[in-house]
Design an enzyme around this catalytic site. Structure first.
Site, mmCIF file in Angstrom:
data_model
loop_
_atom_site.group_PDB
_atom_site.id
_atom_site.type_symbol
_atom_site.label_atom_id
_atom_site.label_comp_id
_atom_site.label_asym_id
_atom_site.label_seq_id
_atom_site.Cartn_x
_atom_site.Cartn_y
_atom_site.Cartn_z
ATOM 1 C CG ASN A 1 -2.100 42.145 50.695
ATOM 2 O OD1 ASN A 1 -2.230 43.331 50.989
ATOM 3 N ND2 ASN A 1 -1.176 41.728 49.840
ATOM 4 C CB CYS A 2 0.652 37.143 52.888
ATOM 5 S SG CYS A 2 -0.406 35.782 52.356
ATOM 6 C CB ALA A 3 2.949 36.177 48.619
ATOM 7 C CB THR A 4 -1.150 33.576 47.812
ATOM 8 O OG1 THR A 4 -0.997 32.991 49.112
ATOM 9 C CG2 THR A 4 0.109 33.330 46.995
ATOM 10 N NE ARG A 5 -1.783 32.451 52.420
ATOM 11 C CZ ARG A 5 -0.980 31.886 53.291
ATOM 12 N NH1 ARG A 5 -1.483 31.230 54.313
ATOM 13 N NH2 ARG A 5 0.319 31.981 53.162
#
Length: 484
Positions: free
Chosen positions: A429-433
């Site tokens: 995951n990244c910051a939003t996804r």
């Protein structure tokens, strides 16, 4: 983002420390309780900023690992230690004694501990971990199987990389030093070019090459060292402070203006979150000139904007050189350094920071606001896949969460929409996804994912998708990772 999260703490500690203990910058005896406390804070903050390259090595290693396992951070640390040890100046001189007669090449190895090498070590560590974390060795080597094998692989890869850098790094570093020598005699224009390149090279850590040309005595300039030695223009063949002064309006006022523009361009639902990040970053920059928390927040997701940001530094450095504002810094161009440098002999017309600062705030704000809005740049809170201002609210009462419903996202339904847990090959995951590699992306049911609480689905290529969750994705990802 993991190493960047450490930097606001650094800025706050050092900003307070400098205010409480001016001697930590200006020199002199440190006596009394308050200055002693200030010195402790300066040293604590400096421990982070001085080792930002190491933070990037470990942070990138963990962040790029498939499951963000801490073993990848250790593996990246091994890579960092091997590369920087093999390319230390003293060791290089032992292998190649003639390099002692090549100051430019020797300087390159003296600056080997930089963010570029840190990021490279992180990539090596993450690659080794992702590729070999499930590798089984023969029974007589079983102790070194799987995750333990990644450290060994990382070490071997790092030796090869260091061997390549042994020949490549001095060439790259030397080219930048040569460039600095070429523009050093251009006066105000040279100051603008230098400031532009200084900001532009920060992501690679190669700005140190130019800094050594302009701030220190690498080629006989030494703007910083001569300024703080109490000298004046009469003691040097250039306008003393010209290569430092232009940073003050940009760091003290330009960055707060740009941060305000990014906050106002963010999705309304995320403005408080973005304000928390960029507000502290702007404060760090104003007080003591620490710009990394702001710059690393957008430089990789909006590189075009970062180039323009660097260009603004060049323009303000050029203008500052022309109007005669002169100030110096021993750490960076924040209010603390401006306060203390204003009493030095080379300081000139420091009151001009007010009109210059106002102009910087307005220009940075307008430029960032226009570019982000016109090109819909993915700055914090304004990511292209998260721009629906009124996205679907949590599909269940967020105050009533269970193992199946986290932050309004139904975990079981997400897995069902992905074609089942067995369809998931890699998960991150990244910051939003959520970022996933699947066995068969034809099994993905986008409607089911949205019904489960996802705000969108992006197909990035064959069997590669991203599921948009929002700023609370980390909690959702942690629960899902535990169920895989």
């Amino acid at each position: 983002m993991l190493p960047v999260a450490c930097l606001p703490l650094c800025g706050i500690l050092m900003g307070l420390g400098y205010l409480l203990c001016p001697a930590s910058m200006q020199g002199g005896e440190i006596t009394g309780m308050v200055p002693t406390i200030g010195m402790f804070l300066v040293k604590a903050g400096g421990a982070l900023i001085d080792h930002i390259a190491l933070l990037f090595a470990v942070g990138v290693g963990v962040g790029m690992a498939d499951d963000q396992n801490g073993t990848a951070g250790l593996t990246a640390l091994v890579s960092w230690l091997i590369i920087t040890s093999l390319l230390q100046a003293d060791f290089v001189k032992l292998l190649l004694p003639t390099i002692a007669d090549q100051p430019a090449a020797l300087l390159a190895f003296q600056k080997i501990e930089n963010p570029f090498i840190g990021i490279l070590a992180g990539i090596i560590g993450a690659h080794s971990y992702n590729r070999f974390k499930n590798t089984d060795l023969p029974e007589w080597l079983a102790f070194f199987s799987r995750k333990r094998s990644t450290v060994i692989v990382s070490g071997l890869e790092s030796i090869l990389v260091a061997a390549v850098l042994f020949f490549v790094w001095p060439i790259l570093f030397g080219a930048l030093v040569g460039l600095g020598q070429g523009i050093a005699g251009m006066g105000a224009v040279g100051a603008g070019i230098y400031a532009f390149l200084n900001r532009l090279l920060i992501p690679l850590g190669l700005h140190h090459a130019l800094n050594n040309v302009f701030w220190f005595d690498t080629i006989g300039l030494g703007d910083l060292t001569h300024f703080w030695a109490g000298e004046t223009d009469g003691d040097v063949p250039w306008s003393l402070g010209i290569y430092m002064s232009g940073f003050f309006p940009c760091m003290m006022f330009g960055i707060p203006g740009a941060a305000l523009a990014i906050v106002q361009c963010a999705n309304k639902k995320r403005r408080k979150y973005v304000m928390g990040i960029l507000g502290s970053a702007a404060l760090c920059s104003f007080v003591c000139g620490i710009t990394e928390p702001f710059e690393f927040a957008f430089m990789f997701c909006a590189p075009l904007l970062y180039v323009v940001y660097a260009l603004l530094y060049g323009l303000f450095s050029y203008a500052t050189a022309l109007v005669g504002f002169r100030a110096g810094f021993s750490f960076s161009a924040g209010a603390t350094d401006l306060l203390f440098s204003s009493s030095l002999p080379a300081a000139q017309d420091t009151w001009l920071i007010l009109p210059l600062g106002l102009a910087a705030f307005v220009i940075f704000y307008v430029v960032f606001r226009v570019l982000i809005s016109k090109f819909n740049l993915p700055t914090p809170g304004n990511e292209p896949d998260d721009t629906d201002a009124e996205t679907v609210e949590d599909i269940s009462d967020a105050s009533v969460e269970s193992a199946d419903v986290v932050e309004g996202v139904n975990i079981a339904s997400v897995f069902a929409g992905l074609g089942g847990k067995e369809n998931v090959l890699t998960f991150d995951n990244c910051a939003t996804r959520l970022r996933l590699e699947l066995k068969d992306d034809s099994l993905v049911d986008e409607n089911k994912l949205k019904e489960a609480g996802a705000k969108g689905v992006m197909r990035m290529g064959q069997n590669s998708i991203q599921v948009v969750i929002g700023m609370k994705v980390q909690k959702v990802a942690d629960v899902m990772r535990g169920q895989l």
